[in-house]
Design a protein around this motif. Sequence first.
Motif, short mmCIF file in Angstrom:
data_model
loop_
_atom_site.label_atom_id
_atom_site.label_comp_id
_atom_site.label_asym_id
_atom_site.label_seq_id
_atom_site.Cartn_x
_atom_site.Cartn_y
_atom_site.Cartn_z
N SER A 63 0.80 -1.18 0.09
CA SER A 63 -0.07 0.21 0.06
C SER A 63 0.81 1.05 -0.05
CB SER A 63 -0.86 -0.06 1.27
OG SER A 63 -1.14 1.23 1.75
N PRO A 64 0.51 2.38 -0.78
CA PRO A 64 1.41 3.60 -0.68
C PRO A 64 1.24 4.35 0.66
CG PRO A 64 -0.89 3.75 -1.98
CD PRO A 64 -0.68 2.31 -1.67
N ARG A 65 0.40 3.90 1.71
CA ARG A 65 0.41 4.42 2.84
C ARG A 65 1.48 3.51 3.90
NH1 ARG A 65 -4.84 3.19 5.31
NH2 ARG A 65 -4.29 4.75 6.91
N GLN A 66 2.02 2.54 3.44
CA GLN A 66 2.95 1.88 4.37
C GLN A 66 4.35 2.71 4.04
OE1 GLN A 66 2.72 -2.08 2.70
NE2 GLN A 66 1.48 -2.67 4.39
N SER A 67 5.19 2.44 5.16
CA SER A 67 6.38 3.16 5.19
C SER A 67 7.45 2.21 5.19
CB SER A 67 6.74 4.15 6.05
OG SER A 67 5.72 5.15 6.03
N TYR A 68 8.70 2.38 4.76
CA TYR A 68 9.84 1.29 4.94
C TYR A 68 11.01 2.08 5.24
CZ TYR A 68 12.77 -2.67 3.68
OH TYR A 68 13.62 -3.80 3.52
N MET A 69 11.88 1.73 6.34
CA MET A 69 13.29 2.42 6.73
C MET A 69 14.08 1.43 6.93
SD MET A 69 11.10 4.95 9.44
CE MET A 69 12.14 4.66 10.73
N ARG A 70 15.38 1.47 6.52
CA ARG A 70 16.21 0.44 6.77
C ARG A 70 17.68 0.91 7.07
NH1 ARG A 70 19.44 3.62 4.04
NH2 ARG A 70 20.43 2.92 2.11
N SER A 71 18.23 0.11 7.92
CA SER A 71 19.62 0.41 8.34
C SER A 71 20.66 0.85 7.19
CB SER A 71 20.16 -0.59 9.04
OG SER A 71 21.70 -0.36 9.09
N ALA A 72 21.13 1.85 7.05
CA ALA A 72 22.20 2.13 5.95
C ALA A 72 23.56 1.30 6.06
CB ALA A 72 22.34 3.59 5.93
N GLY A 73 23.57 0.40 6.89
CA GLY A 73 24.74 -0.36 7.26
C GLY A 73 25.10 -0.74 8.59
N HIS A 74 24.64 0.04 9.54
CA HIS A 74 25.12 -0.20 10.94
C HIS A 74 24.02 -1.33 11.40
CE1 HIS A 74 27.17 2.52 14.08
NE2 HIS A 74 27.96 2.15 12.99
N LEU A 75 24.68 -2.66 11.91
CA LEU A 75 23.85 -3.58 12.57
C LEU A 75 23.54 -3.32 14.02
CD1 LEU A 75 23.28 -6.61 11.88
CD2 LEU A 75 25.29 -7.21 13.34
N GLY A 76 22.27 -3.47 14.20
CA GLY A 76 21.76 -3.34 15.52
C GLY A 76 21.08 -2.03 15.51
N TRP A 77 20.88 -1.38 14.54
CA TRP A 77 20.21 -0.11 14.24
C TRP A 77 18.64 -0.27 14.53
CZ3 TRP A 77 16.62 1.41 10.35
CH2 TRP A 77 16.20 2.52 10.20
N ALA A 78 18.01 -1.25 13.67
CA ALA A 78 16.72 -1.32 13.59
C ALA A 78 15.96 -1.32 14.90
CB ALA A 78 16.26 -2.48 12.71
N PHE A 79 16.21 -2.14 15.81
CA PHE A 79 15.37 -2.33 16.95
C PHE A 79 15.04 -0.82 17.65
CE2 PHE A 79 15.38 -3.22 21.81
CZ PHE A 79 13.88 -3.30 21.76
N PRO A 80 16.14 -0.25 18.08
CA PRO A 80 16.10 1.20 18.66
C PRO A 80 15.48 2.15 17.52
CG PRO A 80 18.32 0.46 19.21
CD PRO A 80 17.59 -0.42 17.98
N ALA A 81 15.79 2.12 16.48
CA ALA A 81 15.07 2.92 15.34
C ALA A 81 13.76 2.65 15.31
CB ALA A 81 15.82 2.59 13.91
N GLY A 82 13.24 1.56 15.52
CA GLY A 82 11.91 1.17 15.31
C GLY A 82 11.17 1.86 16.68
N LEU A 83 11.75 1.89 17.80
CA LEU A 83 11.18 2.58 19.10
C LEU A 83 11.10 3.86 18.64
CD1 LEU A 83 13.13 0.70 21.66
CD2 LEU A 83 10.86 0.19 20.80
N GLY A 84 12.07 4.67 18.24
CA GLY A 84 11.94 6.12 17.69
C GLY A 84 10.95 6.47 16.92
N ALA A 85 10.69 5.46 15.69
CA ALA A 85 9.75 5.92 14.95
C ALA A 85 8.07 5.76 15.60
CB ALA A 85 9.67 4.72 13.92
N LYS A 86 8.24 4.84 16.54
CA LYS A 86 6.67 4.58 17.19
C LYS A 86 6.72 5.79 18.13
CE LYS A 86 3.13 2.31 18.32
NZ LYS A 86 2.06 2.07 17.30
N CYS A 87 7.58 6.34 18.53
CA CYS A 87 7.39 7.51 19.49
C CYS A 87 6.77 8.62 18.64
CB CYS A 87 8.78 8.05 20.07
SG CYS A 87 9.44 7.00 21.16
N ALA A 88 7.42 8.87 17.30
CA ALA A 88 7.21 10.07 16.41
C ALA A 88 5.69 9.92 15.88
CB ALA A 88 8.14 9.77 15.24
N VAL A 89 5.39 8.58 15.65
CA VAL A 89 3.97 8.27 14.97
C VAL A 89 3.36 7.16 15.60
CG1 VAL A 89 2.89 8.17 12.67
CG2 VAL A 89 5.36 8.89 12.84
N PRO A 90 3.04 7.49 17.01
CA PRO A 90 2.15 6.57 17.79
C PRO A 90 1.04 5.74 17.16
CG PRO A 90 2.29 8.62 18.78
CD PRO A 90 3.09 8.71 17.64
#
Length: 562
Positions: A414-441
Amino acid sequence: MLGHNRKMSGAECLADMLKGYGVTHVFHVPAVLRKTFAVMESRTSIKRLHVHGEKAAAYMADGYARASGKPGICMAQVIGALNLAAGLRDAWLAHSPVIAMTGGREPKTKFRKVYQEIDDMPAFEPVTKFNATIDDVARFPDMVRQAFRVATSGTPGPVHLQFRGNEGQVDLEEAEMEPLTDPEFRRVPPFRPEPDSASALALLTHLQEAERPVIIAGGGVRASGAAAELIELAQTLQIPVATSLNGKDSIPGNHPLSVGVVGTYSRESANRVVNRADLVCFIGSETGGMTTHFWAVPKIGTPAVQIDINPEALGRNYPLLAAVNGDAKASLSLMLDNVDKNSAARRKAWVAEAQAICKAWTAKYQGALASDALPIRPERLCGELTRHLPDDAIVVVDTGHAGMWMGGMFDLTSPRQSYMRSAGHLGWAFPAGLGAKCAVPERPVVTFTGDAGFWYHIAEVETAVRWKINAVTVVNNNGGGNQSKRGFDRVYGGEQTEGGRSLWTFNKMNFARLAEDMGAVGIRVEKPGEIAGALAQALKADRPVVIDVVTDIDALAPLAVS
Ligand SMILES: Cc1ncc(C[n+]2csc(CCOP(=O)(O)OP(=O)(O)O)c2C)c(N)n1
Ligand SMILES: [Mg+2]
């Protein structure tokens, strides 16, 4: 300076400015800008998230920024500053507007071996667009404004402000100040620079005349919010669209013109289509190694045109027939106003060929995507996520195999879905996902990480529970960092010793149980048929959830074709 100055502390000024910029969360490890934190409580409703490590704080700010387009704020005192700088690497690589604030050196004690202090400024230099010190409290207003301006402008990126004092105690001092903020720079993009119309029309002519063109949409399309215009132009002219990993949400994977992610962590169909094209149009892409499979897809010399907000990016790796300098949305809109619909007929055979290539990819992998094998195949996990994620989900993905599996095997629907990915740093996604949820709860956030990636910042499960950050984290748990398997097989001459395997395997772990112990919901999945139910349960849990999916340690993602 502006005629409205009044005496206030640096802490009051900074708190008012963060509020003025619409900041809702700050991620930090204490103690830095202590007075500012105290003042924030009475003057703002900003949430001050105390987390378990500075690197995680930077990743959370990065996830917040990428999910919302608003600068993410992270902070550390002098001893934690390099941990924070390390966490900016991914934001730098992905062009994410993160503002890092640290404590820094006091002129009175510099060079005297004062406790915990080194010169941190050089470490921020390679990962920031602007790396500056604030030595005088009267500089808070202009420097903070400059930080927001630089982070959000042009190609966005991280900024570092070092405040005088190991804990930034300059915030205790007072001066005549005005906590003014520039509303334009609250988010990306602050402005939409229009392209020169002659260059945009020249590029459009090349696209219209080409018989086998392909568009490669990069992170600049997502930063500009230009997905709708991109899809409209592609449809009107009948041009297949590949994306970079960073631009994956520019077009849903089930769109008839989508051919997938191109490059190294990619889908075979995208690489095949791009390498058959007679014209490649890069939009908001830095044409870097990952997107081009180290400049093999497309091959250098393939006729190319490019649109970018940063003129320095134009033609960096591919000589151009036409270059357009402007905001992606503004440039695509201008082209749409002048488009010749009739030229689409010329590309009928090409679109059919691209679609046949995509069909062949589906035929090759549909067995894996639906596999009932035990242990679970990662392809099946990706297939289940394609089928069951809500149509407004934010998908956050780690690097390594996670980036390969999800980049290649998962489709946004769906065009309403968003996708964000680590640009290379392993371990980025879990904390980044928490930050994303804070921004768009209000939107569901689903993070995909390997077990090695999850181990890095597993302590942040406690943060998620404490702050009620109800993100869902799916761990592809194969008991090791098995992306490394191929490389060690190679250096061991084909067959690894047990010692070789010890270089990339871990003890088996039940992450669901660990998550439960930390107060989150933990769901253990050992059979492929249980994935859909686990996702449904997680998405309505209203609590942080870790879905621990036990997968096959021997499963290796397909390598890129060129
Ligand atoms: C900071 C950092 N260190 C090291 C690497 C190299 N690296 C890439 S993937 C990987 C292993 C990934 O393991 P896991 O997350 O469990 O995923 P799997 O390959 O097992 O699916 C490593 C060590 C990296 N990308 N980033
Ligand atoms: Mg693993």
